[in-house]
Design a protein around this motif. Structure first.
Motif, PDB file in Angstrom:
ATOM      1  N   LEU A 110       0.452  -0.909   0.293  1.00  0.00           N
ATOM      2  CA  LEU A 110      -0.077  -0.146   0.359  1.00  0.00           C
ATOM      3  C   LEU A 110       1.259   0.997   0.099  1.00  0.00           C
ATOM      4  O   LEU A 110       2.177   1.875   1.275  1.00  0.00           O
ATOM      5  CB  LEU A 110      -1.106  -0.163   0.917  1.00  0.00           C
ATOM      6  N   THR A 111       0.848   1.747  -1.308  1.00  0.00           N
ATOM      7  CA  THR A 111       1.195   3.197  -1.186  1.00  0.00           C
ATOM      8  C   THR A 111       1.098   4.678  -1.134  1.00  0.00           C
ATOM      9  O   THR A 111       1.653   5.639  -0.811  1.00  0.00           O
ATOM     10  CB  THR A 111       2.485   3.428  -2.844  1.00  0.00           C
ATOM     11  N   ASN A 112      -0.493   4.386  -1.215  1.00  0.00           N
ATOM     12  CA  ASN A 112      -1.364   5.733  -0.808  1.00  0.00           C
ATOM     13  C   ASN A 112      -2.988   5.810  -1.116  1.00  0.00           C
ATOM     14  O   ASN A 112      -3.243   4.572  -1.617  1.00  0.00           O
ATOM     15  CB  ASN A 112      -0.898   6.707  -2.121  1.00  0.00           C
ATOM     16  N   VAL A 113      -3.410   6.495  -0.362  1.00  0.00           N
ATOM     17  CA  VAL A 113      -4.832   6.400   0.154  1.00  0.00           C
ATOM     18  C   VAL A 113      -5.264   7.531  -0.446  1.00  0.00           C
ATOM     19  O   VAL A 113      -5.716   8.526   0.162  1.00  0.00           O
ATOM     20  CB  VAL A 113      -5.049   6.144   1.230  1.00  0.00           C
ATOM     21  N   GLN A 114      -6.141   7.355  -1.769  1.00  0.00           N
ATOM     22  CA  GLN A 114      -6.545   8.265  -2.039  1.00  0.00           C
ATOM     23  C   GLN A 114      -8.037   8.753  -1.380  1.00  0.00           C
ATOM     24  O   GLN A 114      -9.022   7.876  -0.737  1.00  0.00           O
ATOM     25  CB  GLN A 114      -6.910   8.489  -3.283  1.00  0.00           C
ATOM     26  N   LEU A 115      -8.650  10.178  -1.982  1.00  0.00           N
ATOM     27  CA  LEU A 115      -9.819   9.752  -1.424  1.00  0.00           C
ATOM     28  C   LEU A 115     -10.955  10.373  -2.387  1.00  0.00           C
ATOM     29  O   LEU A 115     -10.460  11.967  -3.572  1.00  0.00           O
ATOM     30  CB  LEU A 115      -9.768  11.470  -0.622  1.00  0.00           C
ATOM     31  N   ALA A 116     -12.282  10.423  -2.449  1.00  0.00           N
ATOM     32  CA  ALA A 116     -13.401  11.042  -3.543  1.00  0.00           C
ATOM     33  C   ALA A 116     -14.250  10.807  -2.873  1.00  0.00           C
ATOM     34  O   ALA A 116     -14.974  10.736  -1.767  1.00  0.00           O
ATOM     35  CB  ALA A 116     -13.151  10.128  -4.533  1.00  0.00           C
ATOM     36  N   ARG A 117     -15.474  11.667  -3.761  1.00  0.00           N
ATOM     37  CA  ARG A 117     -16.652  11.975  -2.715  1.00  0.00           C
ATOM     38  C   ARG A 117     -17.524  11.129  -4.302  1.00  0.00           C
ATOM     39  O   ARG A 117     -17.456  11.532  -5.407  1.00  0.00           O
ATOM     40  CB  ARG A 117     -17.218  13.909  -2.782  1.00  0.00           C
ATOM     41  N   MET A 118     -19.030  10.438  -3.349  1.00  0.00           N
ATOM     42  CA  MET A 118     -19.824  10.301  -4.585  1.00  0.00           C
ATOM     43  C   MET A 118     -21.184  10.378  -4.335  1.00  0.00           C
ATOM     44  O   MET A 118     -21.227  10.196  -2.888  1.00  0.00           O
ATOM     45  CB  MET A 118     -19.301   8.436  -4.792  1.00  0.00           C
ATOM     46  N   ASP A 119     -21.948  10.629  -5.035  1.00  0.00           N
ATOM     47  CA  ASP A 119     -22.918  10.952  -5.118  1.00  0.00           C
ATOM     48  C   ASP A 119     -23.743   9.451  -5.380  1.00  0.00           C
ATOM     49  O   ASP A 119     -24.086   8.796  -6.512  1.00  0.00           O
ATOM     50  CB  ASP A 119     -24.040  11.892  -6.148  1.00  0.00           C
ATOM     51  N   SER A 120     -24.527   9.007  -3.866  1.00  0.00           N
ATOM     52  CA  SER A 120     -24.332   8.118  -4.244  1.00  0.00           C
ATOM     53  C   SER A 120     -26.114   7.427  -5.100  1.00  0.00           C
ATOM     54  O   SER A 120     -25.979   6.273  -4.963  1.00  0.00           O
ATOM     55  CB  SER A 120     -25.536   7.565  -2.314  1.00  0.00           C
ATOM     56  N   VAL A 121     -26.672   8.724  -5.710  1.00  0.00           N
ATOM     57  CA  VAL A 121     -28.017   8.034  -6.371  1.00  0.00           C
ATOM     58  C   VAL A 121     -27.154   8.261  -7.706  1.00  0.00           C
ATOM     59  O   VAL A 121     -27.657   7.591  -8.546  1.00  0.00           O
ATOM     60  CB  VAL A 121     -28.810   9.244  -5.997  1.00  0.00           C
ATOM     61  N   THR A 122     -26.627   9.352  -7.902  1.00  0.00           N
ATOM     62  CA  THR A 122     -26.004   9.684  -9.450  1.00  0.00           C
ATOM     63  C   THR A 122     -25.280   8.734  -9.939  1.00  0.00           C
ATOM     64  O   THR A 122     -24.304   8.460 -11.069  1.00  0.00           O
ATOM     65  CB  THR A 122     -26.252  11.365  -9.743  1.00  0.00           C
ATOM     66  N   MET A 123     -24.061   8.387  -8.610  1.00  0.00           N
ATOM     67  CA  MET A 123     -23.408   7.703  -9.175  1.00  0.00           C
ATOM     68  C   MET A 123     -21.918   8.870  -9.511  1.00  0.00           C
ATOM     69  O   MET A 123     -20.717   8.383  -9.693  1.00  0.00           O
ATOM     70  CB  MET A 123     -23.154   6.611  -9.895  1.00  0.00           C
ATOM     71  N   LYS A 124     -22.236  10.462  -9.296  1.00  0.00           N
ATOM     72  CA  LYS A 124     -20.858  10.916  -9.572  1.00  0.00           C
ATOM     73  C   LYS A 124     -19.762  11.154  -8.578  1.00  0.00           C
ATOM     74  O   LYS A 124     -20.446  11.347  -7.764  1.00  0.00           O
ATOM     75  CB  LYS A 124     -21.449  12.271 -10.146  1.00  0.00           C
ATOM     76  N   LEU A 125     -18.425  10.874  -9.585  1.00  0.00           N
ATOM     77  CA  LEU A 125     -17.376  11.297  -8.708  1.00  0.00           C
ATOM     78  C   LEU A 125     -16.890  11.978  -8.621  1.00  0.00           C
ATOM     79  O   LEU A 125     -16.700  12.658  -9.807  1.00  0.00           O
ATOM     80  CB  LEU A 125     -16.556   9.835  -8.592  1.00  0.00           C
ATOM     81  N   THR A 126     -16.284  12.755  -7.310  1.00  0.00           N
ATOM     82  CA  THR A 126     -15.194  13.788  -7.165  1.00  0.00           C
ATOM     83  C   THR A 126     -14.044  13.417  -6.691  1.00  0.00           C
ATOM     84  O   THR A 126     -13.797  12.523  -5.695  1.00  0.00           O
ATOM     85  CB  THR A 126     -15.797  15.648  -6.815  1.00  0.00           C
ATOM     86  N   ASN A 127     -13.141  13.875  -7.152  1.00  0.00           N
ATOM     87  CA  ASN A 127     -11.654  13.804  -6.422  1.00  0.00           C
ATOM     88  C   ASN A 127     -11.631  14.731  -5.208  1.00  0.00           C
ATOM     89  O   ASN A 127     -11.676  16.160  -5.742  1.00  0.00           O
ATOM     90  CB  ASN A 127     -10.833  13.310  -8.143  1.00  0.00           C
ATOM     91  N   LEU A 128     -11.339  14.616  -4.482  1.00  0.00           N
ATOM     92  CA  LEU A 128     -10.212  15.138  -4.090  1.00  0.00           C
ATOM     93  C   LEU A 128      -9.027  14.662  -3.049  1.00  0.00           C
ATOM     94  O   LEU A 128      -8.104  15.876  -1.905  1.00  0.00           O
ATOM     95  CB  LEU A 128     -11.489  15.198  -2.460  1.00  0.00           C
ATOM     96  N   SER A 129      -8.156  14.650  -3.760  1.00  0.00           N
ATOM     97  CA  SER A 129      -6.902  14.286  -3.852  1.00  0.00           C
ATOM     98  C   SER A 129      -5.899  14.900  -3.983  1.00  0.00           C
ATOM     99  O   SER A 129      -5.036  15.677  -3.970  1.00  0.00           O
ATOM    100  CB  SER A 129      -6.862  13.374  -3.710  1.00  0.00           C
TER     101      SER A 129
END
Length: 599
Positions: A110-129
């Motif tokens: 394991l080298t890195n843990v990235q974070l993202a936000r997802m709308d659990s209805v539309t499944m749209k993903l936004t990178n927060l890292s």
């Protein structure tokens, strides 16, 4: 389950081939949960993260265990592939959840843990890292659901960084040695509604407490929000997600405890404690604690595995609605007690004792020395313990020492265990038996030692380092050779720990080679003169099965009385009830034969 009025339980989601592992509210209408195959090996697509409305509608799979989620050559599914995991729901009234992407090296590190936000209805993903430092392992979000603090780990160092909102840049706050740090060491945990970072750590004290950390001055407050003499306060903070107010802390001393800073919650806790049976630990479970009408109370004791009550603050009513193990009659369960015991070198360690139901406090009984795994973890408290109660139900007194190296009781006890595998850590177990014998709790001629993982190592080593103390030894998933921990490349133990942590905590492979040889059961197996029960899971990646196979071969060549069982579909612990039942049946028969006449 509707609460006003209380209604029948309705199934929102279930599976015939998977277990639901956890669930959390995303909003008042929507849930997020994790499910996985039962067992040590998870097939392709056999686990995932899902979202569903409380009435069963709006079902989405957010994460799959497949390497790819390509449904068609020209159509890409929005379901995320393998190596994404649930971080947390947003708690801001939206349908958003936060997901972690674990990034691995070519050798599986394991080298890195990235974070993202997802709308659990539309499944749209936004990178927060974007812009975050390398080697992140933990993310802390503020009350506006924005990433604010990260903990990173690289080359044996741990660093903490915060995101300066004025510059939108990540700035390092502190760096320290991951495995042998001195001075102010702390773990970022939450950011409250006032924007203050709350941490676990310590200032000029052996034990850890709960503190505020000033991100501007980079210093812990000199006075803790909460500390307890003789115990680390490593539990969870309780805040209200709507207001962000800090309400209290849940933690363990010798038993689970909740301390409330909010007077209304203090009064509620006091009232519930008075209403429920004496001696219980009663944890209040609430989401928006300051405004909710309903509270769930989880009530436990040394003899009660756990009961759930619903408190209706409007009606001032308290009603039981579920149990952790409803088939268990607590009057049949053993009693558990906490002691602090001085070892031969003067170090005082905690010891937990489980006595069979109805047993006299001064009747020496046959006993099992139950050694926890880790070893750098906390082992026990006086709450109901499945293994201890199982053994006590068979008539054994169960001794559980928090030997040196154990966490939860201050840094001195932890550091006293460094480089003491098979040495002083082993002496603590022997001294605990002698103390129990002096207290007339155990018959010193009828004691067996048993444990899993590190505990399995200690059990095998007990038959070598302490002849005459134990009449048998049982090990599940135990380490048999210290060198193998470092050398086996397919173990899931990180390269960072093998390179930096093991040298500090276990020993240096070159400088301490003679010590490793003297404290590895595999290399001294011929000295074992007591019966041994050895069990292992073939899928174990923490302590690979090679440990067991090499040991059994050497033991049989040396004429050791050994019984071996290989659970081909288990890993580092039991997942399948059929195997767990089989093992504990074997353990019961093994103990009865070795400590005859059986209790």
């Amino acid at each position: 389950m509707d609460l006003d009025p209380v209604g029948q339980i309705r199934v929102v989601a279930d599976y015939t081939d998977a277990d639901v592992k956890s669930a959390a509210w995303v909003s008042d209408d929507r849930l997020v949960y994790e499910a996985a195959d039962p067992g040590a090996r998870i097939r392709q697509g056999g686990y995932g993260v899902f979202a569903v409305n409380h009435d069963g509608s709006g079902y989405n799979q957010l994460v799959s265990a497949r390497d790819t989620t390509q449904d068609h050559a020209l159509v890409k599914s929005r379901t995320l592939p393998r190596d994404w995991y649930l971080h947390s729901p947003s708690h801001n009234g939206s349908n958003d959840v936060f997901l972690e992407h674990h990034v691995w090296s070519s050798v599986g590190e394991l080298t890195n843990v990235q974070l993202a936000r997802m709308d659990s209805v539309t499944m749209k993903l936004t990178n927060l890292s974007q812009g975050a430092p390398d080697g992140v392992r933990e993310w802390v979000l503020d009350q506006q659901a924005q990433p604010r603090v990260v903990t990173a780990q690289k080359n044996g160092k741990t660093s903490i960084h915060w995101r300066n909102l004025k510059t939108d840049q990540w700035e390092q706050v502190v760096e320290y040695d991951s495995y042998d740090s001195k001075g102010e060491v702390f773990e970022p945990e939450i950011i409250d509604g006032s924007g203050q970072l709350l941490v676990s750590g310590g200032v000029n004290t052996d034990t850890r407490g709960k503190y505020r950390f000033d991100l501007v001055t980079h210093r812990l407050d000199p006075e803790p929000l909460l500390s307890v003499k003789g115990f680390d306060v490593d539990g969870s903070w309780q805040t209200d997600p709507r207001s962000g107010h800090l309400l209290g802390v849940h933690f363990k001393a010798d038993r689970p405890i909740s301390v409330w800073f909010e007077p209304a919650m203090q009064r509620l806790q006091k009232g519930l404690d008075a209403a429920l049976p004496a001696g219980r630990s009663n944890r209040i479970l609430c989401g928006e604690c300051e405004s909710t009408r309903f509270f769930v109370v989880h009530s436990t004791s040394d003899r009660q595995p756990g009961e759930y009550f619903l408190f209706d603050s409007k009606k001032n009513s308290l009603e039981k609605f579920a149990s952790d193990r409803p088939w268990i009659d607590e009057s049949t369960q053993g009693t558990r007690s906490f002691h602090r015991v001085k070892m031969r070198d003067g170090l005082v360690i905690p010891v937990y004792v489980t006595s069979p139901a109805g047993a006299s406090a001064t009747e020496p009984l046959p006993a099992v020395m139950l050694v926890h795994g880790g070893p750098w973890v906390r082992g026990a408290d006086v709450s109901w313990d499945a293994e201890a109660q199982y053994l006590a139900s068979r008539g054994y007194r169960v001794i559980q020492p928090e030997f040196r190296g154990s966490q939860g009781y201050g840094g001195k006890l932890v550091r006293a265990g460094w480089k003491q595998w098979g040495l002083a850590m082993q002496d603590d177990l022997v001294d605990s038996v002698r103390w129990a014998a002096a207290q007339k709790l155990v018959d010193p001629a009828r004691v067996c030692i048993y444990g899993s993982s590190y505990g399995g190592y200690a059990a095998l080593m007990g038959g070598i380092a302490s002849p005459g103390v134990y009449q048998c030894a049982a090990s599940f998933a135990g380490v048999t050779d210290i060198d193998l921990m470092r050398d086996i490349t397919w173990s899931d133990m990180s390269d960072d720990y093998r390179k930096y942590g093991m040298s500090v905590r276990v020993g240096d492979p070159v400088k301490d080679a003679a010590q490793f040889a003297a404290t590895s059961p595999l290399k001294r197996v011929a000295e074992i003169k007591i019966p041994v029960l050895l069990a292992h899971g073939s899928q174990d990646r923490r302590v690979p099965i090679e440990h067991a196979r090499k040991f059994v071969s050497a033991a049989r060549d040396a004429g050791v009385d050994i019984e071996m069982v290989d659970y081909f579909d288990e890993g580092h612990g039991f997942y399948l009830p059929k195997n767990e039942t089989d093992f504990y049946g074997r353990l019961e028969r093994f103990l009865a034969k070795s400590l005859k006449p059986a209790p």
